[in-house]
Design a protein around this motif. Sequence first.
Motif, short mmCIF file in Angstrom:
data_model
loop_
_atom_site.label_atom_id
_atom_site.label_comp_id
_atom_site.label_asym_id
_atom_site.label_seq_id
_atom_site.Cartn_x
_atom_site.Cartn_y
_atom_site.Cartn_z
N ARG A 62 15.24 -35.58 -16.87
CA ARG A 62 14.00 -35.97 -17.56
C ARG A 62 13.30 -37.10 -16.79
NH1 ARG A 62 13.21 -40.07 -20.65
NH2 ARG A 62 15.39 -40.36 -21.21
N LEU A 63 14.07 -38.09 -16.35
CA LEU A 63 13.48 -39.21 -15.60
C LEU A 63 12.86 -38.73 -14.28
CD1 LEU A 63 16.15 -41.99 -16.23
CD2 LEU A 63 13.80 -41.93 -17.11
N LEU A 64 13.54 -37.84 -13.59
CA LEU A 64 12.99 -37.31 -12.34
C LEU A 64 11.68 -36.56 -12.59
CD1 LEU A 64 16.28 -36.11 -10.60
CD2 LEU A 64 14.83 -38.05 -9.93
N GLN A 65 11.61 -35.83 -13.69
CA GLN A 65 10.38 -35.12 -14.03
C GLN A 65 9.27 -36.11 -14.40
OE1 GLN A 65 11.90 -32.55 -17.11
NE2 GLN A 65 12.37 -30.90 -15.67
N GLU A 66 9.61 -37.16 -15.12
CA GLU A 66 8.62 -38.18 -15.50
C GLU A 66 8.05 -38.88 -14.27
OE1 GLU A 66 10.38 -40.82 -18.36
OE2 GLU A 66 10.57 -39.25 -19.89
N MET A 67 8.86 -39.01 -13.22
CA MET A 67 8.40 -39.67 -11.99
C MET A 67 7.18 -38.96 -11.40
SD MET A 67 10.14 -42.28 -10.47
CE MET A 67 10.33 -41.98 -8.73
N GLU A 68 7.12 -37.65 -11.58
CA GLU A 68 6.04 -36.87 -10.96
C GLU A 68 4.66 -37.25 -11.50
OE1 GLU A 68 7.03 -32.72 -11.30
OE2 GLU A 68 8.99 -33.03 -10.36
N THR A 69 4.58 -37.71 -12.75
CA THR A 69 3.28 -38.04 -13.35
C THR A 69 3.17 -39.51 -13.72
OG1 THR A 69 4.12 -37.40 -15.54
CG2 THR A 69 2.97 -35.70 -14.26
N ALA A 70 4.13 -40.32 -13.32
CA ALA A 70 4.16 -41.73 -13.71
C ALA A 70 3.14 -42.56 -12.92
CB ALA A 70 5.56 -42.29 -13.49
N ILE A 78 11.22 -46.44 -13.61
CA ILE A 78 12.09 -45.25 -13.60
C ILE A 78 13.07 -45.34 -12.43
CG2 ILE A 78 12.14 -42.74 -13.25
CD1 ILE A 78 9.42 -42.66 -14.79
N ARG A 79 12.58 -45.72 -11.25
CA ARG A 79 13.46 -45.87 -10.08
C ARG A 79 14.57 -46.88 -10.36
NH1 ARG A 79 9.09 -44.30 -7.02
NH2 ARG A 79 8.02 -46.29 -7.01
N GLU A 80 14.20 -47.99 -11.01
CA GLU A 80 15.20 -49.02 -11.36
C GLU A 80 16.26 -48.44 -12.28
OE1 GLU A 80 17.42 -52.35 -11.76
OE2 GLU A 80 15.86 -51.98 -10.28
N THR A 81 15.85 -47.67 -13.27
CA THR A 81 16.80 -47.04 -14.20
C THR A 81 17.68 -46.05 -13.46
OG1 THR A 81 15.24 -47.29 -16.04
CG2 THR A 81 17.00 -45.67 -16.31
N LEU A 82 17.09 -45.26 -12.56
CA LEU A 82 17.85 -44.25 -11.82
C LEU A 82 18.90 -44.86 -10.90
CD1 LEU A 82 15.04 -41.66 -10.98
CD2 LEU A 82 17.00 -41.31 -12.50
N THR A 83 18.68 -46.08 -10.44
CA THR A 83 19.68 -46.71 -9.56
C THR A 83 20.99 -46.95 -10.29
OG1 THR A 83 18.95 -48.97 -10.03
CG2 THR A 83 17.94 -47.85 -8.12
N ARG A 84 20.94 -47.00 -11.62
CA ARG A 84 22.15 -47.24 -12.41
C ARG A 84 22.78 -45.95 -12.92
NH1 ARG A 84 18.40 -51.00 -14.20
NH2 ARG A 84 18.03 -49.86 -16.14
N LEU A 85 22.20 -44.82 -12.57
CA LEU A 85 22.70 -43.53 -13.05
C LEU A 85 23.21 -42.68 -11.88
CD1 LEU A 85 19.82 -42.71 -15.55
CD2 LEU A 85 22.18 -43.29 -16.15
N PRO A 86 24.15 -41.79 -12.15
CA PRO A 86 24.62 -40.90 -11.08
C PRO A 86 23.51 -39.91 -10.70
CG PRO A 86 25.57 -40.26 -13.17
CD PRO A 86 24.81 -41.53 -13.42
N MET A 87 23.43 -39.62 -9.42
CA MET A 87 22.40 -38.70 -8.94
C MET A 87 23.06 -37.45 -8.35
SD MET A 87 19.44 -39.99 -9.60
CE MET A 87 18.33 -39.10 -8.55
N PRO A 88 22.44 -36.31 -8.57
CA PRO A 88 22.96 -35.09 -7.93
C PRO A 88 22.58 -35.10 -6.46
CG PRO A 88 20.92 -34.60 -9.06
CD PRO A 88 21.24 -36.05 -9.36
N HIS A 89 23.28 -34.28 -5.70
CA HIS A 89 22.85 -34.09 -4.31
C HIS A 89 22.37 -32.64 -4.19
CE1 HIS A 89 27.06 -32.72 -3.91
NE2 HIS A 89 26.60 -31.95 -2.95
N PRO A 90 21.46 -32.40 -3.25
CA PRO A 90 20.93 -31.05 -3.10
C PRO A 90 22.01 -30.10 -2.59
CG PRO A 90 20.06 -32.47 -1.40
CD PRO A 90 20.88 -33.34 -2.30
#
Length: 161
Positions: A62-70, A78-90
Amino acid sequence: MPPKINNSVAWQQAELLMQPAFIRVVDNIRKHLDVSSWKGTYHDVLVWPASITDETKAIVTRLLQEMETATPQQADEIRETLTRLPMPHPGYHLLLQRQGQEVSVDLWELCYQVCFLDYTSEHEAADIDTSLIDDVGEVDWLRLEAKTKELVEQVFDNLPG
């Protein structure tokens, strides 16, 4: 998950091998698909660490999708919040289909099996298969092709009958 590489020499060796290994994997798969009743399609995917809950995946997505229109300020938050969350890799998967059967093959995992010794996704660290690098530090294409061909054959041999 990608293996952990513990030193700069191994990192350089992995960089040397991964792209040629990927090319050989895809080419060997193509050769098998040409003569197989299985049909294959390639897909980009997000690969999550095994311990991540569906709730956390949904939040990150959801946060990654919100980044597109933020707005720029919202994007920073959002980037600050994402730094504290696990991220998938491609990831990149091959979906094999035949008569209602489907099998997904993780192409990066297959490349890791080519490039590393006794690689399994359960091990965090892995050692480079240095037999794939010749005496002058270049890719040994014959060994790379032989190992790749063997691993791709195993994938097709293990498909449901």
